[in-house]
Write a protein that holds these residues in place. Sequence first.
Motif, short mmCIF file in Angstrom:
data_model
loop_
_atom_site.label_atom_id
_atom_site.label_comp_id
_atom_site.label_asym_id
_atom_site.label_seq_id
_atom_site.Cartn_x
_atom_site.Cartn_y
_atom_site.Cartn_z
N LEU A 44 28.53 -90.50 -56.63
CA LEU A 44 28.02 -91.16 -55.42
C LEU A 44 27.04 -90.24 -54.67
O LEU A 44 26.03 -90.70 -54.15
CB LEU A 44 29.17 -91.56 -54.50
CG LEU A 44 30.00 -92.76 -54.98
CD1 LEU A 44 31.13 -93.04 -54.00
CD2 LEU A 44 29.12 -94.00 -55.12
N LEU A 45 27.38 -88.95 -54.62
CA LEU A 45 26.48 -88.00 -53.97
C LEU A 45 25.13 -87.99 -54.68
O LEU A 45 24.07 -88.02 -54.04
CB LEU A 45 27.06 -86.58 -54.03
CG LEU A 45 28.11 -86.22 -53.00
CD1 LEU A 45 28.52 -84.77 -53.18
CD2 LEU A 45 27.57 -86.43 -51.59
N GLY A 46 25.20 -87.96 -56.03
CA GLY A 46 23.97 -87.97 -56.83
C GLY A 46 23.16 -89.23 -56.57
O GLY A 46 21.95 -89.18 -56.37
N LEU A 47 23.87 -90.36 -56.53
CA LEU A 47 23.22 -91.64 -56.26
C LEU A 47 22.55 -91.63 -54.90
O LEU A 47 21.37 -91.96 -54.77
CB LEU A 47 24.26 -92.77 -56.29
CG LEU A 47 24.41 -93.54 -57.59
CD1 LEU A 47 25.51 -94.59 -57.44
CD2 LEU A 47 23.11 -94.23 -57.95
N ALA A 48 23.33 -91.23 -53.89
CA ALA A 48 22.81 -91.27 -52.51
C ALA A 48 21.61 -90.33 -52.38
O ALA A 48 20.57 -90.72 -51.83
CB ALA A 48 23.91 -90.87 -51.53
N GLY A 49 21.75 -89.12 -52.92
CA GLY A 49 20.66 -88.14 -52.83
C GLY A 49 19.39 -88.65 -53.49
O GLY A 49 18.30 -88.54 -52.93
N SER A 50 19.55 -89.27 -54.67
CA SER A 50 18.36 -89.70 -55.38
C SER A 50 17.75 -90.95 -54.75
O SER A 50 16.52 -91.06 -54.68
CB SER A 50 18.66 -89.93 -56.87
OG SER A 50 19.74 -90.78 -57.01
N VAL A 51 18.59 -91.86 -54.27
CA VAL A 51 18.05 -93.09 -53.64
C VAL A 51 17.19 -92.71 -52.42
O VAL A 51 16.06 -93.18 -52.27
CB VAL A 51 19.19 -94.04 -53.22
CG1 VAL A 51 18.69 -95.11 -52.25
CG2 VAL A 51 19.80 -94.71 -54.44
N VAL A 52 17.75 -91.81 -51.58
CA VAL A 52 17.02 -91.42 -50.37
C VAL A 52 15.73 -90.68 -50.76
O VAL A 52 14.65 -90.98 -50.25
CB VAL A 52 17.91 -90.51 -49.48
CG1 VAL A 52 17.10 -89.92 -48.35
CG2 VAL A 52 19.08 -91.31 -48.95
N SER A 53 15.85 -89.74 -51.69
CA SER A 53 14.71 -88.90 -52.06
C SER A 53 13.62 -89.71 -52.76
O SER A 53 12.44 -89.57 -52.45
CB SER A 53 15.19 -87.76 -52.96
OG SER A 53 14.11 -87.00 -53.37
N VAL A 54 14.03 -90.56 -53.70
CA VAL A 54 13.04 -91.35 -54.45
C VAL A 54 12.27 -92.26 -53.49
O VAL A 54 11.05 -92.35 -53.54
CB VAL A 54 13.73 -92.18 -55.55
CG1 VAL A 54 12.90 -93.36 -55.97
CG2 VAL A 54 13.97 -91.31 -56.76
N GLY A 55 13.00 -92.89 -52.59
CA GLY A 55 12.37 -93.79 -51.62
C GLY A 55 11.31 -93.06 -50.81
O GLY A 55 10.22 -93.58 -50.57
N ARG A 56 11.66 -91.82 -50.40
CA ARG A 56 10.73 -91.06 -49.55
C ARG A 56 9.54 -90.53 -50.33
O ARG A 56 8.41 -90.62 -49.87
CB ARG A 56 11.49 -89.88 -48.93
CG ARG A 56 12.08 -90.24 -47.61
CD ARG A 56 12.20 -89.11 -46.62
NE ARG A 56 12.04 -87.79 -47.16
CZ ARG A 56 12.96 -86.84 -47.06
NH1 ARG A 56 14.09 -87.11 -46.49
NH2 ARG A 56 12.74 -85.64 -47.51
N HIS A 57 9.81 -89.98 -51.52
CA HIS A 57 8.74 -89.25 -52.21
C HIS A 57 7.85 -90.14 -53.06
O HIS A 57 6.71 -89.79 -53.31
CB HIS A 57 9.34 -88.12 -53.04
CG HIS A 57 10.06 -87.13 -52.19
ND1 HIS A 57 9.40 -86.39 -51.23
CD2 HIS A 57 11.36 -86.79 -52.11
CE1 HIS A 57 10.27 -85.63 -50.62
NE2 HIS A 57 11.47 -85.86 -51.12
N LEU A 58 8.38 -91.28 -53.50
CA LEU A 58 7.52 -92.16 -54.31
C LEU A 58 6.32 -92.64 -53.51
O LEU A 58 5.26 -92.88 -54.05
CB LEU A 58 8.31 -93.36 -54.84
CG LEU A 58 9.06 -93.14 -56.15
CD1 LEU A 58 9.72 -94.43 -56.61
CD2 LEU A 58 8.14 -92.63 -57.24
N LYS A 59 6.53 -92.76 -52.19
CA LYS A 59 5.42 -93.24 -51.34
C LYS A 59 4.25 -92.27 -51.38
O LYS A 59 3.12 -92.64 -51.15
CB LYS A 59 5.92 -93.39 -49.90
CG LYS A 59 6.76 -94.61 -49.71
CD LYS A 59 7.19 -94.73 -48.28
CE LYS A 59 8.30 -95.75 -48.15
NZ LYS A 59 9.16 -95.50 -47.01
N ARG A 60 4.58 -90.98 -51.61
CA ARG A 60 3.51 -89.97 -51.56
C ARG A 60 2.77 -89.82 -52.88
O ARG A 60 1.78 -89.12 -52.95
CB ARG A 60 4.10 -88.61 -51.18
CG ARG A 60 4.74 -88.63 -49.83
CD ARG A 60 5.32 -87.29 -49.52
NE ARG A 60 6.20 -87.38 -48.37
CZ ARG A 60 7.01 -86.43 -48.00
NH1 ARG A 60 7.06 -85.31 -48.67
NH2 ARG A 60 7.79 -86.58 -46.94
N VAL A 61 3.32 -90.41 -53.93
CA VAL A 61 2.68 -90.26 -55.25
C VAL A 61 1.56 -91.27 -55.42
O VAL A 61 1.75 -92.44 -55.13
CB VAL A 61 3.73 -90.43 -56.36
CG1 VAL A 61 3.05 -90.42 -57.72
CG2 VAL A 61 4.73 -89.30 -56.29
#
Lengths: 228, 289
Positions: free
Chosen positions: B272-289
């Motif tokens: 769950l930690l892995g899921l939560a960390g990646s969901v938040v991070s992917v959402g934030r950083h994909l916008k910058r790519v």
Amino acid sequence: MIRFTKVAKHYPTGSEPALADVTFHVGRGEFVFLTGHSGAGKSSLLKLMYAEERPSAGDVRVSGFTIGALTADEVPRLRRRLGIVFQDFRLLEDRTAAENIAFALEVTGSRADVIPARVARVLGQVGLEHKAGAFPRELSGGEQQRVAIARALVNDPPVLLADEPTGNLDERATRGVFQLLRDINASGTVVLMATHDLDLVRQAGHRVLELRDGHLVFDSAADQEEPA
Amino acid sequence: MNLLWREALLSFRRTRLLSVLSVVTIAFALFVTGLFGLVAMNLRLALGQLEERVEVVAFVQRGTPSQTIAVATSDISAFPEVREVLYVSEADALERARTELVEFQDAYRDLEVNPLPPSLELKLQPGYRDARSAGEVAERLRGFGFIEDVRYGREWVQNLDRLRTIAGLVGLAIGSAFALVSMVIIGVTIRMTVLQRAREIQIMRLVGATDWFIRGPFILEGAIKGFLGGVLAVALCGAVFAAFKGQGVGLGLGLTFFGPLEVLALLVFGTLLGLAGSVVSVGRHLKRV
């Protein structure tokens, strides 16, 4: 297939508009050159076509989609109906030519069993059947651009957008890639090619749109264009 | 679905060092959380055993008729907090003192008068073995006329209460802190992966991949990393536990390792930690790519 009506594009950082009052129409089966100096607005115009940017004013329609009204979910659907080719090829370095092409099918949800045949077909179309297993670093610039074109074609798009596709190629490779684009156009695909190469434009005899400082200053087919 | 797994695993292979590093870091964070969980669990078990010994003793006036004591015992047994009431007569108390307090054996043997009063010993129900409940029971017992005094080791019970509260709070704080650290670490590794794969993401977008298709492998990757981190953390906890046992530390304290449920909880927590960390991070950083 492509219709721009009084289109303007302003970027928050720029004082001058990237595009201003641009109106033109590209019909089925056309091959159109888009010319103009650096910063004239060619890339902005192409970005509007594949919804990388939205118009600040006016109306952009591509393959039945109204770009200004597209939702985030509709952008992938638009792009599946477009082939896009760039000057820098944009191939994945760690995948072979065939895998690069297959990638475009996989990410759009194609069935795994139909992918090999479709990849082989487009590789044949661009004359690279024998290079299917080669990695981009093992291919010449012209061959890499052919792979990129094959990837753009694999979903059978009705429109192919090419942003300076011969910009990184020598003259021989340029002729080869250009001839390939003409062949693709001859099979019914609309091709819109942004280029600096005025010799190529003059010799080809296709329709030309010229941009200068964001304005459409010349359209060789303006006389035949239907009134908007 | 196959493509999702393939892309997630491919990303692992391509960024091998980064992936190993992130799994190890996640494992370390979960290991510390797990280690604390192990300590907390053993502390809870130990407290549970101590709690068993929380009892209330009510001293009965000498000469109280046995009939009265029997009726009162029955009433007291009906208290919701009370599990068991045992009447210890004067003779029983003396006998017990002689047996248990060996060093005073001679003194007790020579006594002409028994100084020990009869008493009622109350054991409390689980859930009521705290200072407040014991105090309330003691207060009610004082209401019986024949009860002279009531003792329940007030300070001892209160200390037990405090220890349990501190253990709970420290556990919560450390667990939350490390959970947060794990999420940040996963977020950072996902960010690095997103930036490293920026070109691929741009190409995926250009050829018409949906947003969720692009996110999928990253999210799966985060979950896998969290899960693997959890597995490694359980193994590390096991190793430390075995080392402690091997050296004889805590022998006789009855140290216990995680059961299947706790292991599962740690793995689910990691995932769950892995899921939560990646969901938040992917959402934030994909916008910058």
